[in-house]
Design a protein around this motif. Structure first.
Motif, short mmCIF file in Angstrom:
data_model
loop_
_atom_site.label_atom_id
_atom_site.label_comp_id
_atom_site.label_asym_id
_atom_site.label_seq_id
_atom_site.Cartn_x
_atom_site.Cartn_y
_atom_site.Cartn_z
N ILE A 322 0.94 -1.29 0.01
CA ILE A 322 -0.04 0.05 0.12
C ILE A 322 0.87 1.36 -0.11
N GLY A 323 1.92 1.24 0.83
CA GLY A 323 2.76 2.30 0.91
C GLY A 323 3.62 2.70 -0.46
N GLN A 324 3.70 1.77 -1.56
CA GLN A 324 4.44 1.66 -2.54
C GLN A 324 3.38 2.61 -3.68
N MET A 325 2.12 2.78 -3.24
CA MET A 325 1.18 3.34 -4.15
C MET A 325 1.64 4.91 -4.57
N GLU A 326 0.92 5.35 -5.28
CA GLU A 326 1.50 6.65 -5.80
C GLU A 326 1.06 7.67 -4.42
N GLN A 327 0.14 7.70 -3.79
CA GLN A 327 -0.20 8.38 -2.58
C GLN A 327 -0.44 7.57 -1.44
N ARG A 328 -0.09 8.26 -0.38
CA ARG A 328 -0.75 7.70 1.03
C ARG A 328 -1.92 7.43 1.09
N PRO A 329 -2.75 6.41 1.69
CA PRO A 329 -4.22 6.36 1.99
C PRO A 329 -4.50 7.54 2.74
N ARG A 330 -5.81 7.74 2.77
CA ARG A 330 -6.15 9.01 3.65
C ARG A 330 -5.94 8.52 5.16
N ARG A 331 -6.13 7.38 5.69
CA ARG A 331 -6.11 7.00 7.26
C ARG A 331 -4.64 6.30 7.40
N SER A 332 -4.09 6.30 8.39
CA SER A 332 -2.81 5.46 8.71
C SER A 332 -3.12 4.14 8.66
N ILE A 333 -1.98 3.19 8.32
CA ILE A 333 -2.11 1.54 8.63
C ILE A 333 -1.02 1.43 9.25
N ARG A 334 -1.22 0.99 10.32
CA ARG A 334 -0.18 0.50 11.47
C ARG A 334 -0.11 -0.90 11.33
N VAL A 335 1.12 -1.52 11.46
CA VAL A 335 1.53 -2.89 11.49
C VAL A 335 2.07 -3.23 12.85
N LEU A 336 1.19 -3.96 13.57
CA LEU A 336 1.56 -4.07 14.98
C LEU A 336 2.50 -5.74 15.31
N LEU A 337 3.45 -5.53 15.60
CA LEU A 337 4.09 -6.84 15.72
C LEU A 337 4.23 -6.85 17.32
N PHE A 338 3.53 -7.81 17.73
CA PHE A 338 3.49 -7.84 19.33
C PHE A 338 4.46 -8.69 19.71
N ALA A 339 4.89 -8.58 21.05
CA ALA A 339 5.82 -9.31 22.04
C ALA A 339 5.06 -10.46 22.56
N ALA A 340 5.65 -11.43 22.81
CA ALA A 340 5.22 -12.40 24.08
C ALA A 340 3.86 -12.81 23.90
N GLU A 341 3.55 -13.04 22.47
CA GLU A 341 2.14 -13.79 22.09
C GLU A 341 1.85 -15.11 22.88
N GLU A 342 3.10 -15.85 22.75
CA GLU A 342 3.28 -17.20 22.97
C GLU A 342 2.97 -17.59 24.50
#
Lengths: 478, 478
Positions: A322-342
């Motif tokens: 999505i970030g490689q598209m011509e413009q940023r989307p209207r809203r933010s996109i956050r990728v959350l990589l969580f700690a200690a799920e296991e």
């Protein structure tokens, strides 16, 4: 550069074949504009061809490998994730510290049947088990499942004995009213609480048949629910399915079966992990977030490819595309990589604590924590008014062979369930599980188990619907 | 008793359905009498229902387990086999000692990638390798296959290096003119001679990708062809397929990949094994033998279920089922359980040496050493005049869905090839390989890999044709 070239090639192909925009033929353009639909289709097709998600899981499993919270591997994974987000062009990258009450050292684990027939047994400590303090020798007493163990009156009938729960997830057929994962849920009861139950009956230790669907000679580790005050702490371990069958066959002969176990596991003081977050910042509404989750930690015997490298990689790649598209989307996109799920969604709880004031800015969430299998069904968990809108979005990924579920009861998987239960709307793809529970929590969870075509398919599905959600002015709560 | 009951039940069924003797409708009764054909069909049907072969492999793998020649397990296997033959009612049971020039201690094997990314590697010593004498550290140099290694000029270009042959049996597609097993044969070249080839080029050790078709995280052990005079002895080991992929992916990054290996393997002085032989003695021609072979020894990490518990069990059961008939067959049936097959057909050579004076009394032989998969094609290796007779015998197992091969070039598999090459006629069933090379020579070769229906089918096929051969006055040499 490579992605640019693919983009051009795909567009060219569409112009030649005239198929480019046929996919949106049924879309209501009052809900999704023609231009937005076209962009979504182009993104989807580009994502199907782009190997980025596969490259990311290869990078994580090769350059880092096992990454249980509190270990050196976990620290390397955190640094890897920050660097990878930056390399992929995310606008903001940061970590949020996750304190973990207790650490754990796996140590060594070995076991052998001493009598009536000597055999080495493949065994592994269950997470956060204590060790055996040298050799522990005892007669095995078999229980068909957790209920069978619980049915024994509390007391000391298992004194000097090793409880063995032989329940097989591989052989369990869910009842009509049970969810598809019932066999796993049933297995995790003994994994999670078996050591408490066995101790209340006097046992010296508990071993369980690994919770998994394979018959490979690996023990599947996994998390227990911890020790309980006023109940004696006893060691807990899983043995491989073939060794469980071997012991059952010995027991059928009617003679006592004696096992010798040795585990040097140890519970330690507090450790630290970190959630790692990458953001594609919205062009006009940056303070509202679409959140794509996965967990960065893994168990410590494989390289964490399917659990949860596949989630990390598909979510990072979906946002990066999505970030490689011509413009940023209207809203933010956050990728959350969580700690200690296991060890019990610890990173997700920390994220919730730190962000509860802005929870209503979390517009929509999803998590991948079931391997890299392709998406087969889209299931929403949104307000009644939004269902029709999601249904329009769905039409743009339906050509991927993905079905629609009317249930509208998704709450976000794994970590994301913490935010989902607090009211955040969710959108999840149910996935083909491939052989997930054959490899899960074993040394055999390695990169070669990833099927590239499936990973690209999964990534394309998430990229497309979250791009749409990021561009549309929809309150999915309603 | 159990077998008697099944026999009656089957006969009853046939009477009810009228199908009992329809199977011999095309048989030439000048070659196979109506009575003999009827008996063969009854035996076949009884064997299909009788779980004896499965029970035997369960007994061997549970009560004995690993049994490499010269080990305590091998001695227990020999005692087990003698007792089992007696229990099954064989008329004569004896052992013949097999001296083995060298013994071998496997010891421990561990390996890790030290740089650029630390990883534990699953590795196992190849049979009869020397140890590393402490930690051995070196840079990995990859060769695509044995030929690629051999193409390097002899000298010291690999000094300080660890040669790594990454050939993958799983990915090998046999050429049109190659036999089905070509992928295995190609892999065993590096397994057998790689240590000599690498040493001639200065390498400190050799590691090979395991010779197998799986992608599980086990290393497949197996036999090398030994060290060669005047060539420096270097350690030889196999690594698991996922670890081979991991190392290849690291190497693609262009940085040196450094491995640390530690193996405490050791070659020892002479050891002793034994061939164990059980005989159903013929009623009128006891000095002519039909021989059913398998090898009793196994590699030492699994319990030797498919290699070669399946062979031991199917051959013992086939002969035992013949022995349960109303009278002994005309000729004797010998089950030969060979010692030390895994290190080069040593027990078979000893049997040949001890019995070469009576080789012409060995009328016909077969061996099962390819797992417990069902029989799919009957292939003979008999004199020209006998082919038509075998073809008549074949008609009585054709209803099992078994095909006929015109090749007539069988020489007996594995051990039995020693007698076959010396002129003994052979009759072998080609088998479905199931997942044989996924488990072969790994810790994962365990009882649960046996498919009971397939084992019974295989046993029924051998019992039927060897019963016919034992009753008929045919010289299969002609």
């Amino acid at each position: 550069m490579r992605n640019k070239r693919i983009n051009v090639a795909v567009t060219g192909l569409f112009l030649l074949t005239g198929m480019a925009f046929a996919d949106d033929v049924n879309v209501d353009h009052d809900v999704i504009s023609k231009e937005l639909a076209n962009n979504a289709v182009l993104l989807r097709e580009r994502a199907l061809l782009d190997n980025l998600s596969v490259d990311i899981v290869e990078s994580l499993t090769t350059e880092v490998g096992p990454r249980r919270v509190g270990t050196e591997g976990d620290r390397r994974a955190i640094a890897w994730a920050e660097a990878k987000f930056r390399e992929l062009g995310f606008d903001r990258v940061w970590t949020e510290e996750v304190p973990v009450e207790r650490g754990w050292i796996r140590g060594e684990a070995s076991a052998e049947i001493v009598s009536p027939y000597p055999h080495n047994i493949v065994m592994t400590a269950l997470g956060y088990s204590i060790g055996t303090n040298g050799d522990l020798v005892g007669e095995i007493v078999e229980f068909a499942d957790f209920d069978d163990l619980e049915a024994v009156p509390e007391g000391d009938s298992l004194k000097g004995k090793i409880a063995f729960v032989s329940y097989s997830m591989a052989d369990y057929v869910p009842q009509a009213d049970e969810p598809r994962m019932a066999g796993y849920g049933k297995g995790t009861r003994a994994r999670g609480r078996g050591h408490v139950s066995a101790a209340k009956r006097g046992a010296e230790a508990i071993i369980i048949r690994s919770v998994g669907t394979d018959n490979n000679r690996y023990a599947h580790t996994g998390s227990g629910y911890g020790y309980v005050e006023d109940v004696r702490k006893i060691p807990a371990a899983a043995i491989s399915p073939p060794d469980a069958v071997l012991i059952q066959n010995m027991l059928k002969r009617g003679e006592p079966v004696i096992i010798k176990m040795n585990m040097s596991s140890e519970i330690t003081g507090p450790v630290k992990g970190a959630n790692v977050i990458g953001e594609i910042t919205g062009r006009s509404d940056p303070d509202n977030y679409l959140v794509l989750g996965a967990h960065l930690d893994s168990w410590d015997e494989g390289t964490g490819a399917i659990d949860d490298g596949a989630g990390v990689a598909s979510m990072m790649a979906a946002a990066a595309l999505i970030g490689q598209m011509e413009q940023r989307p209207r809203r933010s996109i956050r990728v959350l990589l969580f700690a200690a799920e296991e060890i019990g969604l610890v990173g997700a709880a920390a994220y919730y604590d730190a962000h509860q004031d802005e929870l209503d800015q979390h517009i929509l969430g999803a998590e991948v924590d079931g391997g890299g299998g392709r998406a087969h069904t889209l299931i929403s968990g949104v307000g009644e008014e939004s269902v029709a809108i999601v249904r329009e979005m769905y039409k743009l990924i339906a050509p991927l062979g993905i079905a629609w579920s009317d249930a509208n009861d998704a709450t976000g998987a794994s970590d994301m369930s913490v935010l989902g239960k607090a009211g955040m709307p969710a959108l999840n793809f149910m996935q083909n599980s491939n052989d997930y529970f054959m490899y899960h929590h074993t040394p055999n969870d390695t990169f070669d188990k990833i099927i590239p075509e499936d990973m690209r398919h999964l990534t394309a599905a998430y990229a497309t619907v979250f791009y749409l959600a990021a561009e549309m002015d929809v309150d999915f709560r309603k």
